[in-house]
Design a protein around this motif. Structure first.
Motif, PDB file in Angstrom:
ATOM      1  N   LEU A 180     -11.042  10.893   9.639  1.00 28.20           N
ATOM      2  CA  LEU A 180     -10.572   9.529   9.852  1.00 28.20           C
ATOM      3  C   LEU A 180     -10.390   8.819   8.514  1.00 28.20           C
ATOM      4  N   VAL A 181      -9.289   8.068   8.378  1.00 22.67           N
ATOM      5  CA  VAL A 181      -9.019   7.318   7.165  1.00 22.67           C
ATOM      6  C   VAL A 181      -8.583   5.908   7.545  1.00 22.67           C
ATOM      7  N   GLU A 182      -9.374   4.903   7.134  1.00 21.97           N
ATOM      8  CA  GLU A 182      -9.057   3.512   7.444  1.00 21.97           C
ATOM      9  C   GLU A 182      -8.166   2.891   6.373  1.00 21.97           C
ATOM     10  N   SER A 183      -7.435   1.863   6.776  1.00 18.33           N
ATOM     11  CA  SER A 183      -6.644   1.067   5.846  1.00 18.33           C
ATOM     12  C   SER A 183      -6.431  -0.320   6.452  1.00 18.33           C
ATOM     13  N   GLY A 184      -5.959  -1.246   5.608  1.00 23.11           N
ATOM     14  CA  GLY A 184      -5.602  -2.561   6.102  1.00 23.11           C
ATOM     15  C   GLY A 184      -6.589  -3.666   5.799  1.00 23.11           C
ATOM     16  N   GLY A 185      -7.700  -3.330   5.162  1.00 22.60           N
ATOM     17  CA  GLY A 185      -8.654  -4.372   4.808  1.00 22.60           C
ATOM     18  C   GLY A 185      -8.125  -5.246   3.684  1.00 22.60           C
TER      19      GLY A 185
ATOM     20  N   VAL B   1      -8.903 -12.577   3.273  1.00 18.12           N
ATOM     21  CA  VAL B   1      -8.152 -13.503   4.112  1.00 18.12           C
ATOM     22  C   VAL B   1      -8.953 -14.785   4.275  1.00 18.12           C
ATOM     23  N   GLN B   2      -8.271 -15.886   4.472  1.00 16.57           N
ATOM     24  CA  GLN B   2      -8.961 -17.155   4.698  1.00 16.57           C
ATOM     25  C   GLN B   2      -9.447 -17.246   6.145  1.00 16.57           C
ATOM     26  N   ALA B   3     -10.476 -18.026   6.340  1.00 18.03           N
ATOM     27  CA  ALA B   3     -10.978 -18.249   7.693  1.00 18.03           C
ATOM     28  C   ALA B   3      -9.855 -18.769   8.581  1.00 18.03           C
ATOM     29  N   GLY B   4      -9.805 -18.238   9.799  1.00 20.10           N
ATOM     30  CA  GLY B   4      -8.735 -18.583  10.725  1.00 20.10           C
ATOM     31  C   GLY B   4      -7.550 -17.645  10.664  1.00 20.10           C
ATOM     32  N   GLY B   5      -7.511 -16.814   9.644  1.00 18.22           N
ATOM     33  CA  GLY B   5      -6.411 -15.886   9.471  1.00 18.22           C
ATOM     34  C   GLY B   5      -6.567 -14.616  10.282  1.00 18.22           C
ATOM     35  N   SER B   6      -5.644 -13.675  10.062  1.00 15.78           N
ATOM     36  CA  SER B   6      -5.610 -12.424  10.816  1.00 15.78           C
ATOM     37  C   SER B   6      -5.464 -11.227   9.885  1.00 15.78           C
ATOM     38  N   LEU B   7      -5.971 -10.108  10.330  1.00 14.35           N
ATOM     39  CA  LEU B   7      -5.778  -8.821   9.668  1.00 14.35           C
ATOM     40  C   LEU B   7      -5.647  -7.757  10.735  1.00 14.35           C
ATOM     41  N   ARG B   8      -4.942  -6.695  10.404  1.00 17.06           N
ATOM     42  CA  ARG B   8      -4.844  -5.552  11.303  1.00 17.06           C
ATOM     43  C   ARG B   8      -5.312  -4.309  10.563  1.00 17.06           C
ATOM     44  N   LEU B   9      -6.388  -3.716  11.046  1.00 18.24           N
ATOM     45  CA  LEU B   9      -6.895  -2.486  10.479  1.00 18.24           C
ATOM     46  C   LEU B   9      -6.277  -1.295  11.192  1.00 18.24           C
ATOM     47  N   SER B  10      -6.046  -0.239  10.427  1.00 16.39           N
ATOM     48  CA  SER B  10      -5.529   0.996  10.984  1.00 16.39           C
ATOM     49  C   SER B  10      -6.467   2.142  10.634  1.00 16.39           C
ATOM     50  N   CYS B  11      -6.488   3.136  11.499  1.00 19.06           N
ATOM     51  CA  CYS B  11      -7.292   4.332  11.267  1.00 19.06           C
ATOM     52  C   CYS B  11      -6.431   5.531  11.617  1.00 19.06           C
ATOM     53  N   ALA B  12      -6.142   6.337  10.620  1.00 14.95           N
ATOM     54  CA  ALA B  12      -5.342   7.542  10.826  1.00 14.95           C
ATOM     55  C   ALA B  12      -6.269   8.729  11.019  1.00 14.95           C
ATOM     56  N   ALA B  13      -6.023   9.477  12.083  1.00 17.83           N
ATOM     57  CA  ALA B  13      -6.871  10.629  12.412  1.00 17.83           C
ATOM     58  C   ALA B  13      -6.125  11.932  12.215  1.00 17.83           C
ATOM     59  N   SER B  14      -6.841  12.928  11.755  1.00 13.40           N
ATOM     60  CA  SER B  14      -6.278  14.267  11.663  1.00 13.40           C
ATOM     61  C   SER B  14      -6.789  15.078  12.841  1.00 13.40           C
ATOM     62  N   GLY B  15      -6.125  16.178  13.103  1.00 18.75           N
ATOM     63  CA  GLY B  15      -6.611  17.023  14.182  1.00 18.75           C
ATOM     64  C   GLY B  15      -5.795  16.866  15.448  1.00 18.75           C
ATOM     65  N   ARG B  16      -5.383  18.005  16.009  1.00 17.79           N
ATOM     66  CA  ARG B  16      -4.529  17.979  17.185  1.00 17.79           C
ATOM     67  C   ARG B  16      -5.297  17.580  18.436  1.00 17.79           C
TER      68      ARG B  16
END
Length: 123
Positions: free
Chosen positions: A4-9, A12-27
């Protein structure tokens, strides 16, 4: 086995938004339940949100209900965490996790982990 590899951190200011992603390997990714946890220095890693294999069961920590949304795209081997209305207390390193059993995943029993991504919310 799954990696697993995370990204997107970020900052950000309070009240704002972020979207984290996690890319997985393996079929076999679609056979795993997935979750997000977070951790601040000096504290235990805490559960944030979890999703079973087919997205039919979703669980959230009370502290993030109504603000965070977990989702997955098995075709893209990915997990996401949409975070809205962020608060300074959401500041932490966020980790993606996977386990074949949803209950074990939420109880942090021998999960597969990513390396984490830092989220900082300024007031």
């Amino acid at each position: 086995q799954v990696q697993l590899v995370e990204s997107g951190g970020g900052l950000v200011q309070a009240g704002g938004s972020l979207r984290l992603s996690c890319a997985a390997s393996g079929r076999t990714f679609s056979m795993y339940a997935v979750a997000w946890f977070r951790q601040v220095p000096g504290k235990e890693r805490e559960f944030v949100a979890a999703l079973n294999r087919d997205s039919g069961s979703i669980y959230y920590a009370d502290s993030v209900k109504g603000r965070f949304t977990i989702s997955r795209d098995n075709a893209k081997f990915s997990v996401y965490l949409q975070m809205n209305s962020l608060k300074p207390e959401d500041t932490a390193v966020y980790y993606c996790a996977a386990h074949r059993a949803l209950g074990s995943l939420m109880n942090n029993e021998n999960n597969y982990w990513g390396q984490g991504t830092q989220v900082t919310v300024s007031s």
